[in-house]
Each structure stands twice: as C-alpha cells, then as structure tokens.
Design a protein around this motif. Structure first.
Motif, short mmCIF file in Angstrom:
data_model
loop_
_atom_site.label_atom_id
_atom_site.label_comp_id
_atom_site.label_asym_id
_atom_site.label_seq_id
_atom_site.Cartn_x
_atom_site.Cartn_y
_atom_site.Cartn_z
N MET A 218 1.93 25.12 36.26
CA MET A 218 2.50 25.16 34.91
C MET A 218 3.38 23.96 34.60
O MET A 218 4.27 24.02 33.74
N LYS A 219 3.09 22.83 35.25
CA LYS A 219 3.70 21.57 34.83
C LYS A 219 2.92 21.05 33.64
O LYS A 219 1.69 21.01 33.66
N LEU A 220 3.64 20.64 32.59
CA LEU A 220 2.97 20.13 31.39
C LEU A 220 2.46 18.72 31.67
O LEU A 220 3.23 17.80 31.92
N LEU A 221 1.13 18.56 31.58
CA LEU A 221 0.50 17.28 31.88
C LEU A 221 0.18 16.47 30.63
O LEU A 221 0.14 15.24 30.68
N ALA A 222 -0.05 17.15 29.52
CA ALA A 222 -0.33 16.47 28.25
C ALA A 222 -0.11 17.45 27.10
O ALA A 222 -0.34 18.66 27.25
N SER A 223 0.32 16.92 25.97
CA SER A 223 0.46 17.74 24.76
C SER A 223 0.17 16.88 23.54
O SER A 223 0.30 15.66 23.58
N PHE A 224 -0.21 17.54 22.46
CA PHE A 224 -0.73 16.82 21.29
C PHE A 224 -0.58 17.71 20.07
O PHE A 224 -0.77 18.94 20.15
N THR A 225 -0.23 17.14 18.95
CA THR A 225 -0.15 17.90 17.70
C THR A 225 -0.94 17.18 16.61
O THR A 225 -1.07 15.95 16.62
N LEU A 226 -1.45 17.96 15.67
CA LEU A 226 -2.27 17.39 14.60
C LEU A 226 -2.10 18.20 13.33
O LEU A 226 -1.62 19.33 13.34
N GLN A 227 -2.53 17.59 12.23
CA GLN A 227 -2.49 18.24 10.93
C GLN A 227 -3.90 18.25 10.35
O GLN A 227 -4.63 17.26 10.44
N LYS A 228 -4.27 19.35 9.77
CA LYS A 228 -5.57 19.46 9.11
C LYS A 228 -5.44 18.95 7.67
O LYS A 228 -4.51 19.33 6.96
N ASN A 229 -6.37 18.11 7.24
CA ASN A 229 -6.40 17.66 5.85
C ASN A 229 -7.43 18.43 5.02
O ASN A 229 -7.17 18.81 3.88
N HIS A 230 -8.61 18.64 5.63
CA HIS A 230 -9.69 19.37 4.95
C HIS A 230 -10.46 20.19 5.97
O HIS A 230 -10.57 19.80 7.14
N GLN A 231 -11.00 21.32 5.52
CA GLN A 231 -11.85 22.13 6.38
C GLN A 231 -13.10 22.54 5.62
O GLN A 231 -13.17 22.42 4.39
N PHE A 232 -14.11 22.99 6.36
CA PHE A 232 -15.35 23.45 5.74
C PHE A 232 -15.80 24.75 6.38
O PHE A 232 -15.86 24.85 7.59
N PRO A 233 -16.13 25.77 5.52
CA PRO A 233 -15.92 25.81 4.07
C PRO A 233 -14.43 25.64 3.73
O PRO A 233 -13.57 25.93 4.55
N ILE A 242 -9.19 15.66 10.00
CA ILE A 242 -7.96 15.97 10.75
C ILE A 242 -7.21 14.68 11.02
O ILE A 242 -7.78 13.60 11.05
N GLU A 243 -5.90 14.79 11.26
CA GLU A 243 -5.11 13.59 11.54
C GLU A 243 -4.08 13.86 12.64
O GLU A 243 -3.45 14.93 12.65
N SER A 244 -3.97 12.92 13.57
CA SER A 244 -2.94 13.06 14.61
C SER A 244 -1.56 12.91 13.96
O SER A 244 -1.32 12.00 13.18
N ARG A 245 -0.68 13.86 14.29
CA ARG A 245 0.63 13.89 13.63
C ARG A 245 1.65 14.48 14.61
O ARG A 245 1.41 15.55 15.19
N LYS A 246 2.76 13.80 14.80
CA LYS A 246 3.80 14.33 15.68
C LYS A 246 4.65 15.35 14.92
O LYS A 246 5.24 15.03 13.90
N VAL A 247 4.64 16.59 15.45
CA VAL A 247 5.33 17.69 14.77
C VAL A 247 6.28 18.34 15.78
O VAL A 247 5.91 19.27 16.50
N PRO A 248 7.53 17.85 15.87
CA PRO A 248 8.47 18.35 16.88
C PRO A 248 8.69 19.87 16.83
O PRO A 248 8.88 20.51 17.87
N GLU A 249 8.66 20.45 15.61
CA GLU A 249 8.89 21.90 15.48
C GLU A 249 7.86 22.72 16.26
O GLU A 249 8.17 23.80 16.76
N LEU A 250 6.63 22.20 16.36
CA LEU A 250 5.59 22.93 17.09
C LEU A 250 5.87 22.95 18.58
O LEU A 250 5.57 23.94 19.27
N TYR A 251 6.43 21.85 19.10
CA TYR A 251 6.80 21.84 20.52
C TYR A 251 7.90 22.87 20.78
O TYR A 251 7.85 23.62 21.75
N THR A 252 8.89 22.89 19.91
CA THR A 252 10.01 23.82 20.07
C THR A 252 9.54 25.26 20.02
O THR A 252 9.99 26.11 20.79
N LEU A 253 8.62 25.54 19.12
CA LEU A 253 8.12 26.90 18.93
C LEU A 253 7.07 27.26 19.98
O LEU A 253 7.11 28.36 20.56
#
Length: 391
Positions: A218-233, A242-253
């Motif tokens: 359970m050592k954290l080896l990698a982490s990544f956050t992203l934001q969705k711009n559009h989806q289908f349907p 989709i776009e890579s985006r650093k979102v600190p709140e998601l790490y905290t949560l």
C-alpha cells in the motif's frame, strides 16, 4: 530496463488498445484477447490478437485458454484486464491464475463490493465520502417513500453495470417525474437490480477522476487526476474528450479512502463536482485500468508501463507529478458528441475545432496502428446513422 516478460491483455476496446500500445512501443511482446465482437473491431497490429472465451458465460474455458497460453510463453506474463467482466473473472480465479501470471489486485471481497454500485455507495457513506442521495429498495412498496424524498429529475443506475449491459446497453436512465419512476423502476428492475439516485446538476466538465497505483504494501507508486470535457452519449456516457488536470481536493478526499479500502494495484474513482455547493460527490470506483488511462503516458506518468515494471521487480521512482493540459480524444465519439450538442445549441463547430488544438493523444488514431480507429469509427457512425433513421 528489462522487457523479457511478455504481457497478456484481456480487452480490445480503446482501454486495451492503450495498454497494448504503451507496452509494444517499448519492445514488450503483447498478446491480446477479447470476445468475438470486440476482437473484430479492436485487434491491433502491435500485438498478437485472438478471440477468447466469454468471462461471464464460459469462465472455465477462459481459465484453460489463459493457462495454455501462459505455459507456452518463455517467461511468466504480466496480466492486464480492461473491463469489469474480466476483473470479476480474474478475482474469482486468482489462485488458479497466480502460478502462471503476474498481477496485483485488491482482495476478493473488495472486488465484489466495488463491482456492485449499491455496496460501493454504502461503503462511501460508511467512510464519510460525499455522495449523491441514493436509495436502495428492498421491495417495490418502498417506492412511494422514495418519491416523497427525492427531487426530480433523478436517475436509475444498474447495480452491476457490466451484467446489466449484456441485456440492455444503458449506463443510466433519467427519470423526469414520479409517474415515470413508477413505470420505469419496475421495468428496469426486471432486467437487473437498479438503484435510484439524485441527479447532480452540471455539464460534462463537472466530472473528475482520481487514479492511483498502490503496491502490495500500500505504498503509493503513482497518482493522477483529470477532468472530463465531453462524453458520449452526452447525457450518460463515457469519456470522449478528457484533459489532465491537477486537482488537490481529490487527493485529500480520495487517497485516505483508497488506503482504508486497501486498493492495491490500479484503481480509478470518479467524482462529480456539485455546482450547488462546490463539493466533489463520489460516483464510482473501478479496480482496474480505465478507458482514458493512455492519457497518463502522454502526461509522462505511464500507468501501464509502471505496472509492468513493478510486477517484473524493476526499480522506478514513485511520483504524482505529471503534465497538465494534455488532451485525450476519442475522435469519433467527440465528433458524435459535437453533433448531439450542436442540435441543443450547446456547442458550435469553432468550439469543436478548438478542442482539437494543443498537446494531445488520441484514444485510437495512430499512424503505426490505424485499423482499430478505422473499424471503431465505421461502427460508431453506422450505429448513429441507424439510430437517426429510426427517429
């Protein structure tokens, strides 16, 4: 780096294609399999591809198929899975697979919980993770009580999405009023267990994801956050832009939640930011590689390759640093989403073209492996044309 161990990929959707390309382009031998329909559309020139038995209806045949393949390879292969049906199979047959494959997944009970939306939401509430208001009915007589508490429109969601979609290919169903809920709940419940959930307002850009790779300890080896711009349907779908985006709140949560659940291996959680209060509300967890994971490679934190290095006992530096603003585009789905949104006045052609600018990676379009893109595009456009004719 040593690339002697081959890789076996179960999935030939855009998810599996992303894994194949990440590994094959580094000189790793890749063997990829899926059921017949997915194989016909997704087979890649960068891997040795074939049809495999269905993980839901023919699990014993699939087990025999995989063991036979592994026995014929020079070294124990790394096993990758790209969909819930293969995750369920891998978890149930983990002890039979371990002598022949390298892989890392959470405990069986946790896998089963995460594949059941009802149990997953209960888990989130238990760990005080904000969620949309969700109702689980033991009996249809409780429906009137739900109607008195929930706001409309609301949504119906299958508890076991991958099983539900074998009978009806719907991710969620919007319900406009009480009369529709009375009618639709009974119908969809007859297909498979469903939950009733508050619909959080906000467009596609309100969706975010947190992805993690934890080791056996359970050592954290990698982490990544992203934001969705559009989806289908556009209404209830999967990622198209989709776009890579650093979102600190998601790490905290999310990170303390993942650690409590012991989510070793690859996992991804989706949240929707509620514009009413700004809070990230939990949507789901996938204990596997997710559709848009190839964005991590373009953003310089390639999850598929890091997983390979870890399981073949090679050193790498743990990181949560990545490039922001890199786009992942599933081109045909992005185009079809644009057509949907254009009819509603939510997107114009200039905005569509603007979405193609900048540093990006395509889900399927690639010079060295063009046919998955061609076959997927033809399939999507054919289905869209047939749907339009019916309308």
């Amino acid at each position: 780096m040593n690339h002697d161990h081959p890789a076996v990929v179960l999935d030939l959707s855009a998810n599996g294609i992303g894994i194949i390309r990440s590994l094959a382009r580094k000189g790793i031998d890749v063997y990829a399999y899926d059921t017949e329909g997915s194989y016909r559309k997704g087979k890649s020139r960068l891997a040795e591809c074939d049809i495999c038995p269905n993980p839901i209806t023919e699990p014993n045949k699939l087990l025999h198929f995989l063991v036979t393949i592994a026995k014929g390879l020079p070294k124990k292969p790394v096993l990758y899975v790209g969909s819930d049906d293969y995750v369920s199979f891998q978890s149930r047959y983990r002890e039979q697979l371990r002598p022949y494959f390298l892989f890392l997944i959470p405990e069986p009970e946790m896998i089963e919980t995460l594949l059941d939306k009802k149990e997953t939401y209960k888990l989130a509430v238990e760990h005080q993770i904000p969620t949309p208001k969700t109702f689980f009915l033991e009996d249809i007589s409780q429906l009137q009580e739900v109607i008195s508490e929930i706001q409309f429109p609301c949504i119906l969601k299958p508890s076991h999405g991958y099983q539900f979609r074998t009978k009806l290919n719907k991710k969620a169903i919007r319900v406009e009023d009480a009369a529709q809920l009375m009618k639709d709940y009974e119908y969809y419940q007859s297909i498979g267990e469903v939950v009733i959930q508050e619909e959080i307002p906000g467009d596609n850009r309100c969706f975010y994801k947190l992805a993690t790779f934890y080791g056996e300890d359970m050592k954290l080896l990698a982490s990544f956050t992203l934001q969705k711009n559009h989806q289908f349907p556009a209404e209830f779908g999967t990622g198209a832009h989709i776009e890579s985006r650093k979102v600190p709140e998601l790490y905290t949560l999310g990170l303390p939640f993942f650690q409590k659940l012991q989510l070793k291996g690859i996992a991804m959680a989706e949240f929707k930011r509620d514009p009413r209060d700004g809070v990230f509300k939990f949507i789901e967890i996938n204990p596997r590689f997710w559709l848009t994971h190839s964005l991590t490679g373009a953003a310089a934190i390639d999850f598929a390759y890091l997983y390979y290095l870890y399981l073949t006992k090679q050193k790498f530096t743990a990181t949560n640093d990545f490039k922001e603003g890199i786009k992942w585009i599933y081109l045909v789905r992005y185009f079809l989403t644009y057509l949907e949104k254009r009819k509603e006045g939510k997107m114009n052609f200039v905005e569509f073209l603007r979405g193609l600018k900048g540093e990006k990676v395509f889900a399927l379009l690639a010079k060295d492996d063009v046919m998955p893109f061609v076959r997927s595009s033809i399939s999507h456009l054919w289905k869209a044309w047939r749907k339009r004719r019916k309308e």
